[in-house]
Design an enzyme around this catalytic site. Structure first.
Site, short mmCIF file in Angstrom:
data_model
loop_
_atom_site.label_atom_id
_atom_site.label_comp_id
_atom_site.label_asym_id
_atom_site.label_seq_id
_atom_site.Cartn_x
_atom_site.Cartn_y
_atom_site.Cartn_z
CB CYS A 1 11.32 -47.89 23.48
SG CYS A 1 12.68 -46.95 24.19
CB CYS B 1 13.46 -45.73 21.40
SG CYS B 1 14.09 -46.75 22.73
CG ASP B 2 10.38 -45.62 18.74
OD1 ASP B 2 11.52 -45.46 18.26
OD2 ASP B 2 9.86 -46.74 18.91
C1 LIG Z 1 11.47 -51.60 18.98
C2 LIG Z 1 12.62 -51.07 19.81
C3 LIG Z 1 13.20 -49.85 19.46
C4 LIG Z 1 14.27 -49.36 20.18
N1 LIG Z 1 14.82 -48.18 19.82
C5 LIG Z 1 15.90 -47.70 20.48
C6 LIG Z 1 16.53 -46.49 20.07
O1 LIG Z 1 16.09 -45.82 19.12
N2 LIG Z 1 17.61 -46.07 20.77
C7 LIG Z 1 18.11 -46.77 21.86
O2 LIG Z 1 19.12 -46.37 22.44
N3 LIG Z 1 17.53 -47.92 22.26
C8 LIG Z 1 16.44 -48.40 21.60
N4 LIG Z 1 15.84 -49.55 22.02
C9 LIG Z 1 16.39 -50.25 23.20
C10 LIG Z 1 17.66 -51.01 22.80
O3 LIG Z 1 17.41 -51.76 21.64
C11 LIG Z 1 18.11 -51.91 23.93
O4 LIG Z 1 18.31 -51.14 25.10
C12 LIG Z 1 19.42 -52.59 23.57
O5 LIG Z 1 19.29 -53.32 22.35
C13 LIG Z 1 19.86 -53.56 24.67
O6 LIG Z 1 21.02 -54.18 24.24
P1 LIG Z 1 21.59 -55.52 24.87
O7 LIG Z 1 22.92 -55.69 24.24
O8 LIG Z 1 21.51 -55.47 26.32
O9 LIG Z 1 20.65 -56.70 24.41
P2 LIG Z 1 19.58 -56.99 23.27
O10 LIG Z 1 19.56 -55.93 22.24
O11 LIG Z 1 18.32 -57.30 23.98
O12 LIG Z 1 20.16 -58.28 22.56
C14 LIG Z 1 20.42 -59.45 23.22
C15 LIG Z 1 20.42 -60.59 22.21
O13 LIG Z 1 21.17 -61.68 22.72
C16 LIG Z 1 20.73 -62.88 22.14
N5 LIG Z 1 20.45 -63.91 23.15
C17 LIG Z 1 19.42 -63.95 24.06
N6 LIG Z 1 19.47 -65.08 24.78
C18 LIG Z 1 20.55 -65.77 24.32
C19 LIG Z 1 21.13 -67.02 24.67
N7 LIG Z 1 20.63 -67.80 25.63
N8 LIG Z 1 22.22 -67.43 23.97
C20 LIG Z 1 22.77 -66.64 23.00
N9 LIG Z 1 22.26 -65.46 22.63
C21 LIG Z 1 21.16 -65.02 23.28
C22 LIG Z 1 19.45 -62.59 21.38
O14 LIG Z 1 19.73 -62.53 20.02
C23 LIG Z 1 19.05 -61.22 21.94
O15 LIG Z 1 18.28 -60.53 21.03
C24 LIG Z 1 14.76 -50.09 21.31
C25 LIG Z 1 14.19 -51.31 21.67
C26 LIG Z 1 13.13 -51.81 20.92
C27 LIG Z 1 12.51 -53.13 21.30
#
Ligand SMILES: Cc1cc2nc3c(=O)[nH]c(=O)nc-3n(C[C@H](O)[C@H](O)[C@H](O)COP(=O)(O)OP(=O)(O)OC[C@H]3O[C@@H](n4cnc5c(N)ncnc54)[C@H](O)[C@@H]3O)c2cc1C
Length: 351
Positions: free
Chosen positions: A171, A174-175
């Site tokens: 990302c 992000c970084d």
């Molecule tokens: C290495 C890295 C660094 C990042 N740094 C930043 C940053 O500095 N700033 C920023 O704004 N964004 C950052 N991001 C992006 C950010 O993390 C994502 O945009 C954000 O986390 C998305 O949130 P979400 O709630 O949609 O889902 P996610 O964070 O993707 O979480 C969803 C979670 O739901 C759960 N899940 C999945 N399938 C199922 C299922 N079938 N049943 C039950 N639970 C399930 C899992 O635990 C999954 O991990 C980064 C991403 C990464 C990979």
């Protein structure tokens, strides 16, 4: 015997899921969150409970968490069993795991019930909806919020895994601004629109950005390809794949070894950062055929500026439906929207 239907079940535990839970709990909907299962498969594919942000170190762009010493805040906000986070805390800013534990705690404080399991199967054909967890638990719900997120695709190199958070990133937004990448040569892998976007973004900070592409032509749209060609800091390395990310424990990434797809020869480039831009995989395998997905298998939002999906009473929030912004704050924002959409839908139905 019929099971009593929950008002709202939230599936997923990233910023979208916890924000939806905070809003739903404060609206007296007594949400039940399935936060995901702690399994080896989830660990390997980066989908453990607490989501993608829990995989990173510093988070510098989440509003309300400036760089500073949050130790006392963490001590007073989190239960004793989570105080191990205080030892990890760096004054540089809030870490991803800290932020996610705080969000989970905030949702729990308002009465959110949490099950540590995946939802493996859903039945959206009739009301109430039915959900089955990996462990076999059956739950009925009038309303479901999908917040299962997505995962970044990696090349699956051992060296890539070794330097994650130490020069390897998926990302740029992000970084990219972190000190280790400033005025340094960086590498971006990929040849599509998002690879050009990442390279272009990184060129604001880097001394040079190498785009590594295995073909002799970008997959990116014409306008994006032109943007890469016009940027004096971007050099496209055609017809090469990545053999190895080079580095050491003290410095993290120091370069890459590339292999020519034309004559199999190898060459090395010096770089302090290795950015993947080869797409994301939304966590929607259990939703196939259950509601409308996009071509890339993201949940389709069917009403502009709302979180509705193709199934009435099922809402989606965060990266599971958003392949464009992909940020913690946008995921949290749409989590709030989904909870408000759910609350209004339940009220309109008299449920
Ligand atoms: C290495 C890295 C660094 C990042 N740094 C930043 C940053 O500095 N700033 C920023 O704004 N964004 C950052 N991001 C992006 C950010 O993390 C994502 O945009 C954000 O986390 C998305 O949130 P979400 O709630 O949609 O889902 P996610 O964070 O993707 O979480 C969803 C979670 O739901 C759960 N899940 C999945 N399938 C199922 C299922 N079938 N049943 C039950 N639970 C399930 C899992 O635990 C999954 O991990 C980064 C991403 C990464 C990979």
């Amino acid at each position: 015997m019929d099971i009593v239907a929950e008002q709202v079940v939230i599936v997923g535990s990233g910023p979208a899921g916890w924000t939806a839970a905070i809003y739903a709990a404060r609206a007296n909907l007594q949400p039940l969150v399935f936060e995901g299962a702690v399994t080896e498969e989830n660990r390997l594919q980066g989908t453990m409970p607490l989501g993608q942000l829990a995989l990173t170190t510093e988070v510098e762009n989440y509003p309300g968490f400036p760089a500073g010493d949050l130790s006392e805040f963490l001590r007073t906000s989190l239960p004793a069993e989570e105080h191990w986070l205080i030892d990890l805390h760096q004054k540089a800013g809030c870490s991803g795991p800290e932020l996610m534990h705080l969000m989970r705690r905030q949702a729990a404080n308002f009465g959110t019930r949490i099950v540590t399991d995946d939802i493996a199967e859903v039945d959206f054909d009739s009301q109430p909806f039915k959900l089955r967890s990996l462990g076999g638990e059956e739950t009925a719900a009038h309303c479901v919020i999908l917040a299962t997120g997505a995962r970044a695709n990696y090349l699956s190199l051992e060296s890539e895994e070794r330097f994650k958070n130490n020069g390897v990133s998926a990302c740029a937004v992000c970084d990219g601004a972190l000190p280790r990448f400033r005025d340094q040569p960086l590498v971006v892998v990929g040849g599509g629109d998002s690879a050009v976007e990442e390279a272009d973004y990184l060129s604001k900070f880097a001394s040079k950005v190498y785009m590594i592409h295995r073909r002799d032509q970008l997959r990116a749209s014409k306008i994006m390809a032109q943007r890469a060609h016009d940027n004096p800091k971007i050099e496209i390395v055609w017809n090469h794949t990545v053999d190895e990310v080079l580095g050491n424990d003290a410095d993290g990434v120091t370069g890459v070894r590339l292999r020519s797809t034309v004559d199999n020869s190898t060459r090395e480039l010096v770089a302090t950062g290795f950015f993947l831009a080869i797409g994301h995989t939304p966590n929607t395998a259990f939703l196939d055929d259950k509601l409308e997905l996009t071509e890339k298998k993201y949940v389709k939002w069917t009403v502009p500026f709302r979180t509705n999906t193709s199934v009435e009473g099922v809402f989606a929030a965060g990266d599971v439906a958003d392949d464009y912004y992909r940020q913690a704050v946008t995921a949290a924002g749409s989590g709030c929207m989904a909870a408000l959409d759910a609350e209004r839908w339940l009220a309109a139905k008299g449920l």
